[in-house]
Write an enzyme that holds these catalytic residues in place. Structure first.
Site, PDB file in Angstrom:
ATOM      1  N   SER A  95       0.823  -1.198   0.000  1.00 16.55           N
ATOM      2  CA  SER A  95       0.000   0.000   0.000  1.00 16.55           C
ATOM      3  C   SER A  95       0.859   1.250   0.000  1.00 16.55           C
ATOM      4  O   SER A  95       2.044   1.216   0.295  1.00 16.55           O
ATOM      5  CB  SER A  95      -0.930   0.003   1.210  1.00 16.55           C
ATOM      6  N   LYS A  96       0.193   2.354  -0.366  1.00 15.68           N
ATOM      7  CA  LYS A  96       0.952   3.593  -0.443  1.00 15.68           C
ATOM      8  C   LYS A  96       1.444   4.016   0.931  1.00 15.68           C
ATOM      9  O   LYS A  96       2.336   4.843   1.056  1.00 15.68           O
ATOM     10  CB  LYS A  96       0.125   4.694  -1.099  1.00 15.68           C
ATOM     11  N   ARG A  97       0.842   3.445   1.955  1.00 13.27           N
ATOM     12  CA  ARG A  97       1.284   3.821   3.299  1.00 13.27           C
ATOM     13  C   ARG A  97       2.604   3.164   3.683  1.00 13.27           C
ATOM     14  O   ARG A  97       3.186   3.483   4.711  1.00 13.27           O
ATOM     15  CB  ARG A  97       0.202   3.443   4.317  1.00 13.27           C
ATOM     16  N   ASP A  98       3.058   2.231   2.877  1.00 12.98           N
ATOM     17  CA  ASP A  98       4.308   1.549   3.206  1.00 12.98           C
ATOM     18  C   ASP A  98       5.503   2.503   3.257  1.00 12.98           C
ATOM     19  O   ASP A  98       6.439   2.294   4.013  1.00 12.98           O
ATOM     20  CB  ASP A  98       4.586   0.434   2.203  1.00 12.98           C
ATOM     21  N   ILE A 152       6.842   1.605  -4.632  1.00 18.89           N
ATOM     22  CA  ILE A 152       5.484   1.093  -4.776  1.00 18.89           C
ATOM     23  C   ILE A 152       4.667   1.853  -5.814  1.00 18.89           C
ATOM     24  O   ILE A 152       3.663   1.349  -6.282  1.00 18.89           O
ATOM     25  CB  ILE A 152       4.725   1.115  -3.436  1.00 18.89           C
TER      26      ILE A 152
END
Length: 664
Positions: A286-289, A352
RNA sequence: GGCCCCGUCGUCCAGCGGCUAGGACGCGACCCUUUCAAGGUUGAGACACGGGUUCGAUUCCCGUCGGGGUCACCA
């Protein structure tokens, strides 16, 4: 039968990430395969997080990947070949394609729903609901919104609407159906959601914008979407959409509920939920990674160094202190903080986003090829029994089918992507590689680009002057092709190129001689002798002097600054076991690859081999000292290429400098 | 925790009742070699477990275990 329409509907809250790219690819391929239309819709109903730059960036990334859309926002850009293109220019008139511009439509349908007693205003505040949720979760029970006692399905709640009309802040909730909801999924099969699992979800937020669930259902219907392929994380949302579709009918005027309904029910598109793309550890990619990685790094650093406070970090990365503090605390996942931290502290963030892969030097076709293999396969075999797994975008469009989509989540394997990329790069013709590489360098490594082609290439004249000296030696086209040959087998990505040819980019006077290499190769024990010869008893420096003389003799006698042309012919002959050209029997000739100005690198290699043989040395006995003198280290592309790229003047200057530095 | 989805080499895929369980990436070995690469040959490596159904289960059914997703006025 309705024409097939698929859509990719990103929310413009950041870059396009690889999961989204794969979804878009599958939707695109599905439509292409069946002669349908591929549509892009921008889901910008989150006023706080959406941005036009993001939308533009996502469209750019899609275009870079080679996915063009039939319907959607128009993107004007310059294509790979330098031609102007306007993607989406032929859209059907079912827009606008930005949801924020469709508010009147959503409101009309909400009004319609309200009139049918299937939606009602709810007045609880966010904080109130949050408190209730926490209480329920604390009891280890599942939180669901409780329908207020005064709501009766099918009956309009006049009292509530009176409050709403009086200006009281409210959301609008959908009266969920009582029974079981069945989702037919073309990938997963039937999925049943038991009665009571669906609560009365919000369809219009307090700010007047529709929620995602409502907007998708309306738009998919009004835009004629027939097939929805999306990530499996949406599976759980689908019952909501199906329930909504069951409760809605088409209006006579989409933007005005007062004109009444046509009575035609919404159709439920064919759904297909794609397996998730996961990190190597199995969690959802996810972009939160990125935020996670940066946060972990900061916490570790702060743990080690008490002086490193949020304020100190904020000062270093030039961002607001509170923002940084919130970031570290996990309150926010701002990518800008993550990016700034990475930049300031040399941390590399997980790749990502599609943009990350662009910047890292991956080819769009390879990214698409690799992504297509995550959750899909051709099922085809090559003649040699291997699987068909290397192909271009067009092949996917011609062979895609939903039946061959898998169910299992797939972990993203960077090494495999890298291998695919290296493969394609390695097989690319030199000229094409050069074009592709230069185009990439111009955007991502402008200084290297300048070092290769000179500063004034891209127009604007010679006024860039500031840098002066170092950019003053652009290479000839022929030399650029040798550079490519040196780079190709050593580059897994376009970004790897500069490393392989660093020696050529550095000024002759600035070559840094590796201490270990000097000790070992130039000053160490005697240079290795050829097999049947006695130990040479000569140091690398001794050999280097011989090599210098040899190179001097290999210059073109016409003072043109080139190597002498005989070397080119020598390089065109087959090479025997000693690394020397073998003369051909009369009447036999070898043909070089067409169009290659090759020959010279091979000829120079032969020159070295010849010297070694005459002196009774192993080839390495000559090559290694020369390599150190030329490149500063024992690691470099083939010597012939190095010499060809540098040309005699630069090569001799480097040897002379090396000799001066270490001899005596 | 509730609900939902999933379960073949380390990873990604093939297999759709009977196979020496195949390929790709990675890993090991060897060859080639003037360094680093590249290239060539080759090897190791998997059906989560337990019940059924069946003459026969990797394949069908059930359970266990394991993994993931999701539980917002984000999408």
């Amino acid at each position: 039968m309705r024409p097939i329409v698929t859509r990719f509907a990103p929310s413009p809250t950041g870059h396009l990430h690889v999961g989204g790219a794969r979804t878009a690819l599958f939707c695109w391929a599905f439509a292409r395969r069946l002669g349908g239309r591929f549509m892009i819709r921008i889901e910008d109903t989150d006023q706080a997080r959406s941005s036009d730059e993001s939308a533009r960036g996502i469209l750019e990334d899609l275009a870079w990947l080679g996915l063009s859309w039939d319907d959607g926002p128009v993107l004007k850009r310059t294509g790979a070949g330098g031609e102007a293109e306007a993607i989406g220019a032929g859209s059907r008139a079912v827009g606008p394609y930005f949801q924020a511009q469709r508010l009147a439509i959503y409101n009309a349908y909400i009004e319609h729903l309200v009139g049918a007693g299937l939606a009602y205003p709810a007045f609880e505040s966010g904080a109130e609901l949050e408190a209730r949720r926490k209480a329920v979760v604390a009891l280890k029970q599942t939180y669901r919104y409780q329908r207020p006692a005064d709501i009766v399905p099918g009956v309009v709640s006049e009292a509530r609407w009176a409050r709403a009309r009086a200006g009281e802040s409210h959301v609008v909730r959908f009266v969920s159906p009582a029974g079981e909801v069945l989702v037919k999924d073309s990938v997963l099969g039937d999925v049943r959601i038991a009665a009571g699992e669906l609560d009365d979800f919000v369809v219009r937020k307090a700010d007047g914008f529709p929620t995602y669930h409502f907007a998708v259902v309306i738009d998919d219907e009004l835009m004629g979407v027939t097939h929805v392929l999306r990530a499996q994380e949406h599976l759980i949302n689908t019952p909501k959409h199906v329930a909504l579709q069951a409760g809605l009918t088409r209006l006579i005027d989409d933007a005005d509920a007062s004109k009444g309904s046509t009575g035609v029910r919404f159709t439920t598109p064919v759904y297909g939920h794609l397996p998730l793309i996961c990190n190597p550890d199995g969690s959802k990619m996810s972009k939160r990674d990125k935020a996670k990685a940066a946060r972990k790094f900061l916490k570790d650093q702060m743990g080690k160094d008490a002086g490193l406070t949020a304020a100190a970090v904020a000062a270093k990365i030039k961002l607001d202190e509170k923002m940084v503090a919130d970031f570290v605390a996990g309150e926010i996942d701002a990518v800008e903080v993550a990016t700034a931290v990475a930049g300031a502290y040399g941390l590399s963030l997980p790749e990502i986003d599609v943009w990350d892969y662009r910047a890292s030097g991956y080819l769009p076709g390879v990214v698409m090829n690799y992504l297509s293999l995550l959750g899909w396969s051709t099922g085809q075999k090559n003649a040699d029994g291997t699987d068909v797994d290397r192909f271009e975008l067009g092949f996917i469009a011609a062979n895609f089918s939903v039946e061959r989509i898998g169910k299992k989540e797939a972990r993203f394997d960077r090494a495999k992507l890298l291998a695919f990329n290296a493969d394609v790069l390695g097989k690319m013709p030199d000229e094409e590689f050069l074009r592709t590489w230069l185009r990439w360098l111009a955007v991502h490594e402008p200084s290297v680009h300048r070092g290769l082609v000179g500063a004034d290439r891209a127009g604007g004249g010679k006024d860039g002057g500031a840098g002066g000296g170092s950019a003053s030696t652009p290479f000839t086209h022929e030399q650029l092709l040798w550079l490519v040959q040196a780079v190709k087998p050593r580059a897994k990505t376009l970004a790897d190129g500069q490393r392989a040819i660093g020696f050529a980019l550095v000024d002759d006077g600035a070559v840094v001689f590796d201490v270990g290499a000097v000790a070992k190769v130039l000053r160490g024990a005697s240079a290795p002798a050829s097999k049947d010869a006695a130990p040479s008893g000569r140091t690398g420096l001794d050999v280097l002097r011989l090599a210098a003389a040899e190179l001097r003799g290999a210059q073109s006698p016409d003072q043109s600054g080139h190597w002498k042309s005989e070397l080119i012919e020598m390089g065109s002959l087959p090479v025997g076991p000693a690394g020397l050209p073998v003369s051909l029997p009369a009447g036999v000739s070898v043909s070089l690859p067409a169009g290659l100005p090759a020959g010279l690198p091979a000829g120079l290699d032969s020159l070295i081999a010849g010297l070694a043989q005459r002196e009774g040395l192993a080839i390495g006995g000559v090559a290694q000292p020369l390599r150190v003198a030329l490149c500063g280290s024992t690691v470099s592309p083939g010597l012939g290429h190095c010499l060809a790229i540098l040309g005699p003047a630069r090569a001799l200057a480097r040897v002379a400098r090396c000799l001066k530095e270490f001899d005596g």
